[in-house]
Design an enzyme around this catalytic site. Sequence first.
Site, PDB file in Angstrom:
ATOM      1  N   GLY A  32       0.376  -1.088   0.023  1.00 33.72           N
ATOM      2  CA  GLY A  32      -0.237  -0.109  -0.157  1.00 33.72           C
ATOM      3  C   GLY A  32       0.893   2.061  -0.164  1.00 33.72           C
ATOM      4  N   ASN A  33       1.947   1.377   0.881  1.00 28.12           N
ATOM      5  CA  ASN A  33       3.016   2.334   0.896  1.00 28.12           C
ATOM      6  C   ASN A  33       3.408   2.826  -0.515  1.00 28.12           C
ATOM      7  OD1 ASN A  33       4.628   0.450   1.090  1.00 28.12           O
ATOM      8  ND2 ASN A  33       5.723   1.509   1.422  1.00 28.12           N
ATOM      9  N   LYS A 150     -12.053 -10.860   6.338  1.00 28.40           N
ATOM     10  CA  LYS A 150     -10.947  -9.745   5.401  1.00 28.40           C
ATOM     11  C   LYS A 150     -11.702  -8.452   5.745  1.00 28.40           C
ATOM     12  CE  LYS A 150      -7.625  -7.828   3.225  1.00 28.40           C
ATOM     13  NZ  LYS A 150      -6.047  -7.384   3.715  1.00 28.40           N
ATOM     14  N   LYS A 234      -2.667 -10.475  -1.313  1.00 35.15           N
ATOM     15  CA  LYS A 234      -2.429 -10.248  -2.909  1.00 35.15           C
ATOM     16  C   LYS A 234      -1.039 -10.637  -2.883  1.00 35.15           C
ATOM     17  CE  LYS A 234       0.697  -6.003  -2.061  1.00 35.15           C
ATOM     18  NZ  LYS A 234       0.995  -7.538  -0.780  1.00 35.15           N
ATOM     19  N   LYS A 296       3.251 -12.140   4.217  1.00 32.71           N
ATOM     20  CA  LYS A 296       4.181 -12.077   3.608  1.00 32.71           C
ATOM     21  C   LYS A 296       4.957 -13.104   4.077  1.00 32.71           C
ATOM     22  CE  LYS A 296       3.249  -7.093   3.510  1.00 32.71           C
ATOM     23  NZ  LYS A 296       2.653  -7.156   3.198  1.00 32.71           N
TER      24      LYS A 296
END
Lengths: 335, 335
Positions: A32-33, A150, A234, A296
């Site tokens: 997102g960053n 989520k 993602k 991640k």
Amino acid sequence: MTATARVTADAAPAPRGHGRAGVTRAVIALGGNAMTAPDGRARPEDQIAAITRAAGPIAEVVATGAEVVLTHGNGPQVGNLLVKNELAATVVPPVPLDWCVAQTQATIGAMLLDALPPALARRGVPRPVAALVTRTRVDPADPKLREPAKPIGRYLPAEQARVMVEHGQVWRDYGAKGWRRVVASPEPVEILDAAPVSALLANGFVVVAAGGGGIPVVRDADGTVRGIEAVIDKDLTAALLARMVGADVLVIATDVPAVSLRYGTPAAEPIGRVDVRTLRRWQAEGHFADGSMGPKVEAACRFVESGGRRAAIAGLDTIAEAVAGRAGTVIEGSS
Amino acid sequence: MTATARVTADAAPAPRGHGRAGVTRAVIALGGNAMTAPDGRARPEDQIAAITRAAGPIAEVVATGAEVVLTHGNGPQVGNLLVKNELAATVVPPVPLDWCVAQTQATIGAMLLDALPPALARRGVPRPVAALVTRTRVDPADPKLREPAKPIGRYLPAEQARVMVEHGQVWRDYGAKGWRRVVASPEPVEILDAAPVSALLANGFVVVAAGGGGIPVVRDADGTVRGIEAVIDKDLTAALLARMVGADVLVIATDVPAVSLRYGTPAAEPIGRVDVRTLRRWQAEGHFADGSMGPKVEAACRFVESGGRRAAIAGLDTIAEAVAGRAGTVIEGSS
């Protein structure tokens, strides 16, 4: 490990070394960053500025000679689209969640198409860039489809949330913050549109694909493919995409320089190079939070366990070094 | 003919016969009737049903052995997105018109990705399908950018339209129907993302590209490419795309079987085969209405005048025959 085993059995991976001989093929997952202002704002101008900044580090990876596939998150963008759906529902038909994911693939894809060529040209690697609409297939029997978990979109007061629940949505009470919608986040099983990614890579393109985890679809018994109300993680999608296009390296770019043990405590300790078995052990010990570093780490482990040469979780500014295994948390196979 | 001349000078067309030797390369432009219910409704289920129906005729074209690029309109879809922008503007940031176009490329692209493979498989031509995010460059000096003329979105009462005008938009009084926003519709100059279309065609893909006329962008003096608030006519973009990918044939699919002289009068007469010089004469005589058949006729003329073998304007059900020059209004070079 059941999920990983199923993915391995189900998808048809490209053979390793599918790219030019000796050339690294890297999948880079942008967090997102890379797409919002430092304070998290996501107005169009914030998104364009963030992506323009991210183009530099991405171009550095291309300049190393690597073949590059970019994928990206879309949380704030999808959140905004859901709000628009709600507020306009009496005037224009709301669209399902899979359409919202598709919409963010195109807006973020277009921003990357605008931002990358100048950054590539500045580094002397004027490679063409393409952005693909990409669907990710999930299993209609995935138990996660029946357990929405989520959180997505904005917080609402209880009475407004109740209206949405009456319309069939699942909302959860987050206490003082209010109520928030929760949606299903099933396992990615197959990137249905991996073939054009491979074809474009082979033709020298930098490829943007599978944004927001990919547009979630299922294949019915009669072969029909159709979208479903879900979002796919993602990073898990990035790991699957990396495997399906025969990538050597998966880099997950984020807003911290590395994964840490005991994150957020005075005894926090960043992880440098680690073998996947050790990382799995730390994962089992609960070091990595579900909603942030957990997926991640899981994605990195899956990629390496399925034969990927190297995964790295690193700050956006250091992704070129991370591809080479010299920055971030670098995960390799157990020897 | 100034506009055509400028386009010819500016863009870099692929050489004719870029595809396999002897194989027809066709660009097919789908009209609104391929994406909405017969009554014009555009709920998600209406769009999916319409695109599933359209997949049959498209697959017939592929079954003739042609290489196929699909492009499409997006009027109702963009209209809906604009309404959402308006109604949610106090809660989430509105996005510009170029983003709305991008969003429709992805939702319509995803529907075609779902619908085409089963239709292709049924006809024994299981070709892969890919959908690209596509930008179309326009000239920042185009006078049409300063004269918004294309009506878009819903009608509003005068007092609500006035609020939008105060926010910098241009709205026009349509009498009893109310006021409607008008936006600039500049000339397409270059399909910036034509290269991946050609690469995917060469690799055997059916390619969806440049939907909604393409995402409108300009290139600033410093080389920066950025989106602008405009919409580009999808048929003019289709003609340019056809030229840039070296297509032989452009087919514009619509909801009537052919172009007519004196359309809507008792003396209406459908046009079959016609040479481009004759069609230009009829165009100059005012036979083709600005908002409907006009741009289709203009696009067909431009394609043939710039060296295209054949353009056809035909009903969706007859596009395979139209590619072969046996249905619809078929435009060829003047001998």
